[in-house]
Scaffold this motif. Structure first.
Motif, PDB file in Angstrom:
ATOM      1  N   TRP A 216       0.997  -1.260   0.137  1.00 54.73           N
ATOM      2  CA  TRP A 216      -0.111  -0.208   0.309  1.00 54.73           C
ATOM      3  C   TRP A 216       0.722   1.205  -0.307  1.00 54.73           C
ATOM      4  O   TRP A 216       0.023   2.548  -0.324  1.00 54.73           O
ATOM      5  N   THR A 217       2.055   1.062   0.068  1.00 50.70           N
ATOM      6  CA  THR A 217       3.006   1.996  -0.056  1.00 50.70           C
ATOM      7  C   THR A 217       3.938   2.394  -0.952  1.00 50.70           C
ATOM      8  O   THR A 217       4.230   3.858  -1.735  1.00 50.70           O
ATOM      9  N   TYR A 218       3.258   1.475  -2.754  1.00 46.89           N
ATOM     10  CA  TYR A 218       3.799   2.261  -3.564  1.00 46.89           C
ATOM     11  C   TYR A 218       2.464   3.309  -3.654  1.00 46.89           C
ATOM     12  O   TYR A 218       1.003   3.070  -3.742  1.00 46.89           O
ATOM     13  N   PRO A 219       2.789   4.157  -4.788  1.00 48.09           N
ATOM     14  CA  PRO A 219       1.595   4.285  -5.565  1.00 48.09           C
ATOM     15  C   PRO A 219       0.593   3.891  -6.552  1.00 48.09           C
ATOM     16  O   PRO A 219      -0.419   4.886  -6.530  1.00 48.09           O
ATOM     17  N   TYR A 220       0.885   2.712  -7.192  1.00 46.80           N
ATOM     18  CA  TYR A 220       0.643   1.867  -7.904  1.00 46.80           C
ATOM     19  C   TYR A 220      -0.109   1.192  -7.860  1.00 46.80           C
ATOM     20  O   TYR A 220       0.762   0.080  -8.478  1.00 46.80           O
ATOM     21  N   PRO A 221      -0.583   0.220  -7.053  1.00 47.82           N
ATOM     22  CA  PRO A 221      -0.820  -0.963  -6.845  1.00 47.82           C
ATOM     23  C   PRO A 221      -1.431  -2.009  -7.922  1.00 47.82           C
ATOM     24  O   PRO A 221      -2.260  -2.243  -7.015  1.00 47.82           O
ATOM     25  N   LEU A 222      -1.055  -2.277  -8.447  1.00 45.92           N
ATOM     26  CA  LEU A 222      -2.325  -3.161  -9.668  1.00 45.92           C
ATOM     27  C   LEU A 222      -2.126  -4.169  -9.310  1.00 45.92           C
ATOM     28  O   LEU A 222      -1.556  -5.079 -10.249  1.00 45.92           O
ATOM     29  N   ILE A 223      -1.935  -4.842  -8.302  1.00 48.09           N
ATOM     30  CA  ILE A 223      -1.968  -6.330  -7.475  1.00 48.09           C
ATOM     31  C   ILE A 223      -3.495  -6.594  -7.525  1.00 48.09           C
ATOM     32  O   ILE A 223      -4.250  -5.958  -7.213  1.00 48.09           O
ATOM     33  N   THR A 224      -3.262  -8.435  -7.846  1.00 45.64           N
ATOM     34  CA  THR A 224      -4.237  -9.041  -7.261  1.00 45.64           C
ATOM     35  C   THR A 224      -3.716  -9.340  -5.701  1.00 45.64           C
ATOM     36  O   THR A 224      -3.362  -9.469  -5.455  1.00 45.64           O
ATOM     37  N   GLY A 225      -4.931 -10.364  -5.430  1.00 40.54           N
ATOM     38  CA  GLY A 225      -5.383 -10.545  -4.358  1.00 40.54           C
ATOM     39  C   GLY A 225      -5.204  -9.558  -2.759  1.00 40.54           C
ATOM     40  O   GLY A 225      -5.116 -10.464  -2.158  1.00 40.54           O
ATOM     41  N   GLN A 226      -5.330  -9.126  -2.858  1.00 38.02           N
ATOM     42  CA  GLN A 226      -5.471  -7.799  -1.655  1.00 38.02           C
ATOM     43  C   GLN A 226      -6.719  -6.584  -2.117  1.00 38.02           C
ATOM     44  O   GLN A 226      -7.679  -7.143  -3.161  1.00 38.02           O
ATOM     45  N   HIS A 227      -7.321  -6.754  -0.786  1.00 34.89           N
ATOM     46  CA  HIS A 227      -9.015  -5.880  -0.665  1.00 34.89           C
ATOM     47  C   HIS A 227      -8.281  -4.166  -0.643  1.00 34.89           C
ATOM     48  O   HIS A 227      -7.298  -4.180   0.220  1.00 34.89           O
ATOM     49  N   ASP A 228      -9.332  -3.439  -1.299  1.00 38.54           N
ATOM     50  CA  ASP A 228      -9.853  -2.129  -0.575  1.00 38.54           C
ATOM     51  C   ASP A 228      -9.967  -1.908   0.587  1.00 38.54           C
ATOM     52  O   ASP A 228     -11.042  -1.971   1.288  1.00 38.54           O
ATOM     53  N   ALA A 229      -9.416  -1.736   1.717  1.00 38.35           N
ATOM     54  CA  ALA A 229      -9.574  -1.317   3.305  1.00 38.35           C
ATOM     55  C   ALA A 229     -10.140  -0.229   3.818  1.00 38.35           C
ATOM     56  O   ALA A 229     -11.506  -0.506   4.605  1.00 38.35           O
ATOM     57  N   ARG A 230     -10.551   0.851   2.727  1.00 36.84           N
ATOM     58  CA  ARG A 230     -12.024   1.238   3.253  1.00 36.84           C
ATOM     59  C   ARG A 230     -12.815   0.741   3.000  1.00 36.84           C
ATOM     60  O   ARG A 230     -14.466   2.266   3.021  1.00 36.84           O
ATOM     61  N   PHE A 231     -13.213   0.180   1.807  1.00 39.12           N
ATOM     62  CA  PHE A 231     -14.753  -0.964   2.279  1.00 39.12           C
ATOM     63  C   PHE A 231     -14.840  -1.333   2.182  1.00 39.12           C
ATOM     64  O   PHE A 231     -15.995  -2.306   2.589  1.00 39.12           O
ATOM     65  N   PHE A 232     -14.002  -2.003   3.182  1.00 36.69           N
ATOM     66  CA  PHE A 232     -14.582  -3.219   4.540  1.00 36.69           C
ATOM     67  C   PHE A 232     -15.252  -1.754   5.416  1.00 36.69           C
ATOM     68  O   PHE A 232     -15.343  -1.172   5.838  1.00 36.69           O
ATOM     69  N   PRO A 233     -16.460  -3.010   6.077  1.00 36.39           N
ATOM     70  CA  PRO A 233     -17.777  -1.935   6.231  1.00 36.39           C
ATOM     71  C   PRO A 233     -17.244  -2.590   7.662  1.00 36.39           C
ATOM     72  O   PRO A 233     -17.606  -3.482   8.676  1.00 36.39           O
ATOM     73  N   ASP A 234     -16.240  -1.910   8.919  1.00 33.44           N
ATOM     74  CA  ASP A 234     -15.950  -1.627   9.776  1.00 33.44           C
ATOM     75  C   ASP A 234     -17.114  -1.175  10.740  1.00 33.44           C
ATOM     76  O   ASP A 234     -17.068  -2.307  11.599  1.00 33.44           O
ATOM     77  N   ARG A 235     -18.219  -0.537  10.899  1.00 34.78           N
ATOM     78  CA  ARG A 235     -18.376  -0.365  11.868  1.00 34.78           C
ATOM     79  C   ARG A 235     -19.644  -1.862  12.047  1.00 34.78           C
ATOM     80  O   ARG A 235     -20.140  -1.958  13.832  1.00 34.78           O
ATOM     81  N   GLN A 236     -20.576  -1.939  10.809  1.00 43.51           N
ATOM     82  CA  GLN A 236     -21.316  -2.844  10.673  1.00 43.51           C
ATOM     83  C   GLN A 236     -20.584  -4.163  11.235  1.00 43.51           C
ATOM     84  O   GLN A 236     -21.272  -5.050  12.186  1.00 43.51           O
ATOM     85  N   TRP A 237     -19.302  -4.862  10.766  1.00 43.28           N
ATOM     86  CA  TRP A 237     -18.145  -5.640  11.238  1.00 43.28           C
ATOM     87  C   TRP A 237     -18.442  -6.075  12.567  1.00 43.28           C
ATOM     88  O   TRP A 237     -18.370  -7.016  13.839  1.00 43.28           O
ATOM     89  N   LEU A 238     -17.874  -4.629  13.342  1.00 45.00           N
ATOM     90  CA  LEU A 238     -17.610  -4.300  14.932  1.00 45.00           C
ATOM     91  C   LEU A 238     -19.057  -4.624  15.674  1.00 45.00           C
ATOM     92  O   LEU A 238     -18.608  -5.088  16.418  1.00 45.00           O
ATOM     93  N   SER A 239     -20.133  -4.588  14.685  1.00 48.36           N
ATOM     94  CA  SER A 239     -21.289  -4.461  15.856  1.00 48.36           C
ATOM     95  C   SER A 239     -21.334  -6.204  15.007  1.00 48.36           C
ATOM     96  O   SER A 239     -21.798  -6.904  16.625  1.00 48.36           O
ATOM     97  N   ALA A 240     -21.153  -6.376  14.494  1.00 45.49           N
ATOM     98  CA  ALA A 240     -21.387  -8.212  14.761  1.00 45.49           C
ATOM     99  C   ALA A 240     -20.923  -9.231  15.370  1.00 45.49           C
ATOM    100  O   ALA A 240     -21.205  -9.620  16.303  1.00 45.49           O
ATOM    101  N   VAL A 241     -19.366  -8.423  15.378  1.00 47.64           N
ATOM    102  CA  VAL A 241     -18.160  -9.270  16.407  1.00 47.64           C
ATOM    103  C   VAL A 241     -19.073  -9.367  17.423  1.00 47.64           C
ATOM    104  O   VAL A 241     -18.798  -9.842  19.133  1.00 47.64           O
ATOM    105  N   ARG A 242     -19.627  -7.881  18.433  1.00 48.92           N
ATOM    106  CA  ARG A 242     -19.943  -8.091  19.640  1.00 48.92           C
ATOM    107  C   ARG A 242     -21.219  -8.479  19.823  1.00 48.92           C
ATOM    108  O   ARG A 242     -21.671  -8.714  20.785  1.00 48.92           O
ATOM    109  N   LYS A 243     -22.498  -8.591  18.987  1.00 54.66           N
ATOM    110  CA  LYS A 243     -23.207  -9.136  19.111  1.00 54.66           C
ATOM    111  C   LYS A 243     -23.174 -11.110  19.208  1.00 54.66           C
ATOM    112  O   LYS A 243     -23.632 -11.311  19.946  1.00 54.66           O
ATOM    113  N   SER A 244     -21.966 -11.322  18.704  1.00 58.30           N
ATOM    114  CA  SER A 244     -21.622 -12.699  18.542  1.00 58.30           C
ATOM    115  C   SER A 244     -21.152 -13.507  20.124  1.00 58.30           C
ATOM    116  O   SER A 244     -21.296 -14.282  20.915  1.00 58.30           O
TER     117      SER A 244
END
Length: 478
Positions: A118-146
């Motif tokens: 992620w420190t490279y200007p153009y990470p045109l690679i595969t197998g990784q995820h854009d962390a900005r689109f991970f639903p942190d709040r909803q996931w943490l809520s699900a973990v708390r409920k679990s």
């Protein structure tokens, strides 16, 4: 004495450092068995520490059997503590090369991950995820409920079985879109699709079995099967997917990625899907369908899974890695109940079960609609990136076809440019891409390809990154 003490790592508490120093004196023979050691007062003065610190260390050494205390006589090195007890950095006389079984995967390259990509200007690679689109709040809520009273036992107990709530959610909200309708007993939860492959190989592959793999294809699958003694049979892929007609009657198992072929991204045509099922029945072999990212389709609807046509002979693999995040490490197998039971038995004696809290959190995350909303948002963004990426590449390669799905583009290089040269030169410019050689049985065949990902790079950087890559390619032609 102080020199020995100074050699003990300072990250440990002071009394542990004193204890370690004494152990070293015993192990090296400086303090011999039966010898009386200096008093705690003398040791404290020599080491510049408190007497209590020394006494704590001595008490632990007595409890550990290194020292013994004689009333009114002092503390002595235990006769059972000898130089032979000393650990050595070299491993002593153990020949680890003789003990360690090396995997038998000759000539198969290994997929590497660039550290801190992620420190490279153009990470045109595969197998990784854009962390900005991970639903942190909803996931943490699900973990708390679990971890709440209603779900605590499912999350924290040693259950030995999969979370039925998660299996029901997969059966309700994910599998039907692939044309798969099954019972609970048909599903096994795994630590990603990779573990599913390993379990299947351990259960189904016998040494010398002919296992068909796509060429080009998923390199990790080749490693998994080869390590179990399989005879790999690379079968070419064209614009219609796996060339089913090239399969031989000796086939025992066929591994395929029909929705978005890895790495070319082409979809196995309907006719070839039916041909594959027919061949599997006629020649009596099994099919493993790795459906790792079929939900990431940007035009039309995904083609129904092969398993929807034959749920008995086709073993279906799914994963949350591309749909949610690779670090979640949840996958699943859909197969005949007898195979599911055999896989579960093998899994039990490796790690027993996928962590309960992860399973229950994911089930709750899916049940309240968070998964579907997250997937739709991420898919919309990926569709935009795909449009930008294909539009940019078509300015230079107008005749190349890029199927509308997945998270990467399979790019054929122009004459004169080779994959290894382009990948190296691109990285020097801050551009990360994957070399084509990784995916072919004959690495030389892949020298004319690179794989360009767009799943983890900002949308606004896709076009500039690809324009910079096109410059690198042109330079490498010379």
């Amino acid at each position: 004495m102080s020199e020995v003490f100074d050699g003990v790592p300072s990250v440990f508490p002071l009394h542990v450092r004193v204890r370690t120093m004494v152990e070293q004196l015993i192990f090296t023979g400086s303090w011999r068995a039966g010898e009386r050691i200096p008093s705690s007062r003398m040791l404290a003065e020599q080491l510049g520490v408190s007497r209590m610190t020394v006494q704590t260390a001595i008490d632990e050494l007595i409890a550990g059997g290194y020292l013994r205390s004689a009333p009114r006589s002092g503390v002595f090195v235990n006769t059972h503590a000898t130089v032979a007890d000393a650990p050595t950095e070299s491993g002593g006389d153990v020949d680890w090369a003789r003990w360690i079984r090396q995997p038998v995967t000759p000539g198969i390259p290994h997929l590497q991950r660039v550290p801190e990509w992620w420190t490279y200007p153009y990470p045109l690679i595969t197998g990784q995820h854009d962390a900005r689109f991970f639903p942190d709040r909803q996931w943490l809520s699900a973990v708390r409920k679990s971890l709440g009273d209603d779900h605590r036992h499912a999350s924290l107990d040693d259950n030995l079985i999969d979370d039925m709530l998660l299996i029901d959610e997969l059966r309700r909200s994910l599998l039907p879109s692939r044309g798969i309708f099954v019972e609970r007993e048909n599903v096994l939860i795994t630590l990603g699709a990779q573990e599913a492959l390993a379990l299947l190989a351990d259960t189904l592959v016998r040494r010398g079995d002919h296992v068909v793999v796509e060429d080009p294809g998923y390199v990790d699958a080749r490693h998994v099967f080869a390590a179990r003694g399989a005879e790999l049979v690379p079968v070419p892929v064209d614009d219609q997917g796996l060339r089913v007609d090239d399969l031989t009657r000796e086939t025992s198992l066929c591994y395929t990625t029909p929705s978005h072929q890895h790495p070319s991204n082409v979809t196995l045509s309907p006719d070839r899907r039916l041909d594959l099922i027919r061949r599997a029945r006629d020649d009596d072999f099994l099919v493993i369908e790795d459906d790792y990212d079929s939900e990431l389709c940007y035009r039309g609807r995904p083609t129904p899974a092969i398993a929807s046509h034959d749920p008995h002979r086709v073993i279906y693999l799914g994963s949350m890695s591309k749909l949610l995040a690779p670090g979640i490490r949840v996958g699943f197998v859909v197969a005949d109940p007898s195979l599911i039971r055999a896989l579960a038995w093998r899994r039990r004696y490796v790690h027993r079960q996928v962590p309960g809290v992860t399973q229950r959190a994911l089930a709750l995350f899916m049940r309240d609609g968070s998964f579907t909303r997250s997937l739709h948002a991420y898919r919309r963004e990926l569709a935009v990136r795909w449009e930008v990426a294909t539009g940019t590449l078509h300015t230079r390669f107008p005749d190349q076809v890029f199927p509308p799905g997945g998270t990467a583009l399979w790019l054929r290089l122009p004459d004169g440019a080779t994959s290894d040269h382009v990948v190296t030169a691109a990285r020097e410019r801050g551009i990360l891409i994957d070399p084509g050689e990784l995916y072919f049985a004959d690495a030389a065949t892949g020298s004319g390809f690179v794989r360009v990902g767009f799943s983890c790079i900002d949308t606004e950087r896709v076009r500039p990154g690809l324009l910079a890559l096109l410059e690198v390619i042109e330079e490498c032609r010379g």
